[in-house]
Motif scaffolding. Structure first.
Motif, PDB file in Angstrom:
ATOM      1  N   ASP A   4      -5.976  -4.229   4.757  1.00  0.00           N
ATOM      2  CA  ASP A   4      -6.294  -5.598   5.146  1.00  0.00           C
ATOM      3  C   ASP A   4      -7.741  -6.000   4.864  1.00  0.00           C
ATOM      4  O   ASP A   4      -8.259  -6.944   5.435  1.00  0.00           O
ATOM      5  N   LYS A   5      -8.372  -5.302   3.932  1.00  0.00           N
ATOM      6  CA  LYS A   5      -9.753  -5.627   3.572  1.00  0.00           C
ATOM      7  C   LYS A   5      -9.839  -6.985   2.865  1.00  0.00           C
ATOM      8  O   LYS A   5     -10.831  -7.682   2.981  1.00  0.00           O
ATOM      9  N   PHE A   6      -8.801  -7.356   2.169  1.00  0.00           N
ATOM     10  CA  PHE A   6      -8.775  -8.620   1.432  1.00  0.00           C
ATOM     11  C   PHE A   6      -7.821  -9.581   2.119  1.00  0.00           C
ATOM     12  O   PHE A   6      -6.830  -9.186   2.702  1.00  0.00           O
ATOM     13  N   ASP A   7      -8.112 -10.839   1.994  1.00  0.00           N
ATOM     14  CA  ASP A   7      -7.384 -11.860   2.713  1.00  0.00           C
ATOM     15  C   ASP A   7      -6.138 -12.311   1.948  1.00  0.00           C
ATOM     16  O   ASP A   7      -6.020 -13.465   1.546  1.00  0.00           O
ATOM     17  N   PHE A   8      -5.194 -11.408   1.749  1.00  0.00           N
ATOM     18  CA  PHE A   8      -3.941 -11.754   1.087  1.00  0.00           C
ATOM     19  C   PHE A   8      -2.961 -12.377   2.067  1.00  0.00           C
ATOM     20  O   PHE A   8      -2.238 -13.298   1.737  1.00  0.00           O
ATOM     21  N   LYS A   9      -2.927 -11.830   3.263  1.00  0.00           N
ATOM     22  CA  LYS A   9      -1.904 -12.232   4.227  1.00  0.00           C
ATOM     23  C   LYS A   9      -1.907 -13.740   4.452  1.00  0.00           C
ATOM     24  O   LYS A   9      -2.943 -14.347   4.672  1.00  0.00           O
ATOM     25  N   ASP A  10      -0.721 -14.301   4.372  1.00  0.00           N
ATOM     26  CA  ASP A  10      -0.445 -15.713   4.604  1.00  0.00           C
ATOM     27  C   ASP A  10      -0.940 -16.650   3.511  1.00  0.00           C
ATOM     28  O   ASP A  10      -0.778 -17.863   3.623  1.00  0.00           O
ATOM     29  N   ASN A  25      -2.963  -6.551 -14.176  1.00  0.00           N
ATOM     30  CA  ASN A  25      -3.675  -5.538 -13.406  1.00  0.00           C
ATOM     31  C   ASN A  25      -2.851  -4.280 -13.177  1.00  0.00           C
ATOM     32  O   ASN A  25      -3.176  -3.468 -12.307  1.00  0.00           O
ATOM     33  N   GLY A  26      -1.798  -4.090 -13.959  1.00  0.00           N
ATOM     34  CA  GLY A  26      -1.040  -2.841 -13.935  1.00  0.00           C
ATOM     35  C   GLY A  26       0.070  -2.767 -12.910  1.00  0.00           C
ATOM     36  O   GLY A  26       0.708  -1.723 -12.762  1.00  0.00           O
ATOM     37  N   PHE A  27       0.331  -3.845 -12.208  1.00  0.00           N
ATOM     38  CA  PHE A  27       1.432  -3.865 -11.241  1.00  0.00           C
ATOM     39  C   PHE A  27       2.725  -4.161 -11.983  1.00  0.00           C
ATOM     40  O   PHE A  27       2.721  -4.809 -13.027  1.00  0.00           O
ATOM     41  N   ILE A  28       3.814  -3.687 -11.430  1.00  0.00           N
ATOM     42  CA  ILE A  28       5.119  -4.001 -12.004  1.00  0.00           C
ATOM     43  C   ILE A  28       5.917  -4.829 -11.009  1.00  0.00           C
ATOM     44  O   ILE A  28       5.811  -4.651  -9.796  1.00  0.00           O
ATOM     45  N   HIS A  29       6.687  -5.723 -11.558  1.00  0.00           N
ATOM     46  CA  HIS A  29       7.601  -6.534 -10.750  1.00  0.00           C
ATOM     47  C   HIS A  29       8.973  -5.886 -10.798  1.00  0.00           C
ATOM     48  O   HIS A  29       9.648  -5.792  -9.783  1.00  0.00           O
ATOM     49  N   ALA A  30       9.364  -5.411 -11.945  1.00  0.00           N
ATOM     50  CA  ALA A  30      10.578  -4.606 -12.160  1.00  0.00           C
ATOM     51  C   ALA A  30      11.822  -5.157 -11.478  1.00  0.00           C
ATOM     52  O   ALA A  30      12.613  -4.404 -10.930  1.00  0.00           O
ATOM     53  N   GLU A  31      11.945  -6.470 -11.501  1.00  0.00           N
ATOM     54  CA  GLU A  31      13.140  -7.112 -10.937  1.00  0.00           C
ATOM     55  C   GLU A  31      13.350  -6.755  -9.462  1.00  0.00           C
ATOM     56  O   GLU A  31      14.467  -6.730  -8.978  1.00  0.00           O
ATOM     57  N   GLN A  32      12.270  -6.486  -8.753  1.00  0.00           N
ATOM     58  CA  GLN A  32      12.368  -6.161  -7.323  1.00  0.00           C
ATOM     59  C   GLN A  32      12.276  -7.454  -6.526  1.00  0.00           C
ATOM     60  O   GLN A  32      11.232  -7.827  -6.032  1.00  0.00           O
ATOM     61  N   TRP A  33      13.393  -8.140  -6.429  1.00  0.00           N
ATOM     62  CA  TRP A  33      13.427  -9.404  -5.705  1.00  0.00           C
ATOM     63  C   TRP A  33      14.853  -9.652  -5.248  1.00  0.00           C
ATOM     64  O   TRP A  33      15.802  -9.054  -5.741  1.00  0.00           O
ATOM     65  N   ASP A  34      14.986 -10.536  -4.276  1.00  0.00           N
ATOM     66  CA  ASP A  34      16.326 -10.891  -3.805  1.00  0.00           C
ATOM     67  C   ASP A  34      16.409 -12.370  -3.439  1.00  0.00           C
ATOM     68  O   ASP A  34      17.058 -12.735  -2.482  1.00  0.00           O
ATOM     69  N   LEU A  55       0.938   1.316  -4.240  1.00  0.00           N
ATOM     70  CA  LEU A  55       0.287   0.178  -3.623  1.00  0.00           C
ATOM     71  C   LEU A  55       1.273  -0.971  -3.766  1.00  0.00           C
ATOM     72  O   LEU A  55       1.685  -1.300  -4.884  1.00  0.00           O
ATOM     73  N   ARG A  56       1.679  -1.543  -2.648  1.00  0.00           N
ATOM     74  CA  ARG A  56       2.692  -2.588  -2.660  1.00  0.00           C
ATOM     75  C   ARG A  56       2.141  -3.885  -2.102  1.00  0.00           C
ATOM     76  O   ARG A  56       1.587  -3.911  -1.007  1.00  0.00           O
ATOM     77  N   VAL A  57       2.305  -4.940  -2.876  1.00  0.00           N
ATOM     78  CA  VAL A  57       1.963  -6.281  -2.418  1.00  0.00           C
ATOM     79  C   VAL A  57       3.287  -7.031  -2.332  1.00  0.00           C
ATOM     80  O   VAL A  57       3.950  -7.249  -3.341  1.00  0.00           O
ATOM     81  N   GLN A  58       3.649  -7.395  -1.124  1.00  0.00           N
ATOM     82  CA  GLN A  58       4.923  -8.065  -0.892  1.00  0.00           C
ATOM     83  C   GLN A  58       4.695  -9.524  -0.531  1.00  0.00           C
ATOM     84  O   GLN A  58       3.641  -9.894  -0.009  1.00  0.00           O
ATOM     85  N   ALA A  59       5.717 -10.331  -0.804  1.00  0.00           N
ATOM     86  CA  ALA A  59       5.655 -11.753  -0.468  1.00  0.00           C
ATOM     87  C   ALA A  59       7.065 -12.245  -0.153  1.00  0.00           C
ATOM     88  O   ALA A  59       8.055 -11.619  -0.548  1.00  0.00           O
ATOM     89  N   VAL A 100      -7.212   5.459  -1.283  1.00  0.00           N
ATOM     90  CA  VAL A 100      -7.487   4.203  -0.593  1.00  0.00           C
ATOM     91  C   VAL A 100      -8.521   3.387  -1.372  1.00  0.00           C
ATOM     92  O   VAL A 100      -8.368   2.169  -1.540  1.00  0.00           O
ATOM     93  N   ASN A 101      -9.550   4.048  -1.878  1.00  0.00           N
ATOM     94  CA  ASN A 101     -10.576   3.356  -2.669  1.00  0.00           C
ATOM     95  C   ASN A 101      -9.982   2.743  -3.932  1.00  0.00           C
ATOM     96  O   ASN A 101     -10.322   1.618  -4.304  1.00  0.00           O
ATOM     97  N   LYS A 102      -9.108   3.474  -4.600  1.00  0.00           N
ATOM     98  CA  LYS A 102      -8.449   2.969  -5.810  1.00  0.00           C
ATOM     99  C   LYS A 102      -7.634   1.711  -5.479  1.00  0.00           C
ATOM    100  O   LYS A 102      -7.656   0.731  -6.217  1.00  0.00           O
ATOM    101  N   CYS A 103      -6.934   1.744  -4.354  1.00  0.00           N
ATOM    102  CA  CYS A 103      -6.141   0.583  -3.931  1.00  0.00           C
ATOM    103  C   CYS A 103      -7.041  -0.615  -3.662  1.00  0.00           C
ATOM    104  O   CYS A 103      -6.738  -1.730  -4.092  1.00  0.00           O
ATOM    105  N   ASN A 104      -8.138  -0.388  -2.959  1.00  0.00           N
ATOM    106  CA  ASN A 104      -9.058  -1.481  -2.659  1.00  0.00           C
ATOM    107  C   ASN A 104      -9.665  -2.064  -3.927  1.00  0.00           C
ATOM    108  O   ASN A 104      -9.839  -3.281  -4.038  1.00  0.00           O
ATOM    109  N   GLU A 105      -9.960  -1.209  -4.914  1.00  0.00           N
ATOM    110  CA  GLU A 105     -10.481  -1.691  -6.193  1.00  0.00           C
ATOM    111  C   GLU A 105      -9.450  -2.572  -6.897  1.00  0.00           C
ATOM    112  O   GLU A 105      -9.787  -3.621  -7.458  1.00  0.00           O
ATOM    113  N   LYS A 106      -8.201  -2.143  -6.887  1.00  0.00           N
ATOM    114  CA  LYS A 106      -7.130  -2.909  -7.529  1.00  0.00           C
ATOM    115  C   LYS A 106      -6.945  -4.261  -6.847  1.00  0.00           C
ATOM    116  O   LYS A 106      -6.816  -5.294  -7.505  1.00  0.00           O
TER     117      LYS A 106
END
Length: 120
Positions: A4-10, A25-34, A55-59, A100-106
């Motif tokens: 929660d270091k970055f203000d993604f939530k909401d 930025n190297g993330f994959i979506h890979a049809e992971q949706w419903d 590292l998962r960013v969900q929405a 954790v540092n790698k995730c925060n950098e991403k």
């Protein structure tokens, strides 16, 4: 582990405007949706302990259906998990500082791109 270091939530943005940012930025979506939920994953391999981390960013969709570009999505707090074969991903662990540092950098890189493109 919640990151929660970055203000993604909401934060709300359109699916089409963020998809390319995550892919750049190297993330994959890979049809992971419903139609109502989406996950952007960044996979990390740690050869020192033969582990796979995600590292998962969900929405969630707030207006429209995923994967339409115009769908408004609201981000949840990013999470870090470790994959255990064959059980799946565990999130409630003590993670190495380097992971954790790698995730925060991403996340910082993604967030800065959002700012540059005036999405936040």
């Amino acid at each position: 582990m919640y990151l929660d270091k970055f203000d993604f939530k909401d934060k709300e943005m359109t699916f089409g405007s963020v998809l390319h940012v995550f892919e750049q930025n190297g993330f994959i979506h890979a049809e992971q949706w419903d139609y109502e939920r989406v996950t952007f994953d960044y996979k990390m391999l740690d050869k020192t302990d033969n582990a796979t981390y995600y590292l998962r960013v969900q929405a969630v969709a707030v207006d429209g259906d995923i994967p339409k570009d115009s769908t408004r999505i609201r981000f949840l707090t990013p999470i870090l998990g470790r994959h255990y074969y064959p059980h799946g991903v565990e999130y409630d662990e003590d993670f190495k500082e380097k992971i954790v540092n790698k995730c925060n950098e991403k996340l910082e890189k993604v967030y800065k791109t959002f700012e540059q493109e005036q999405l936040v």
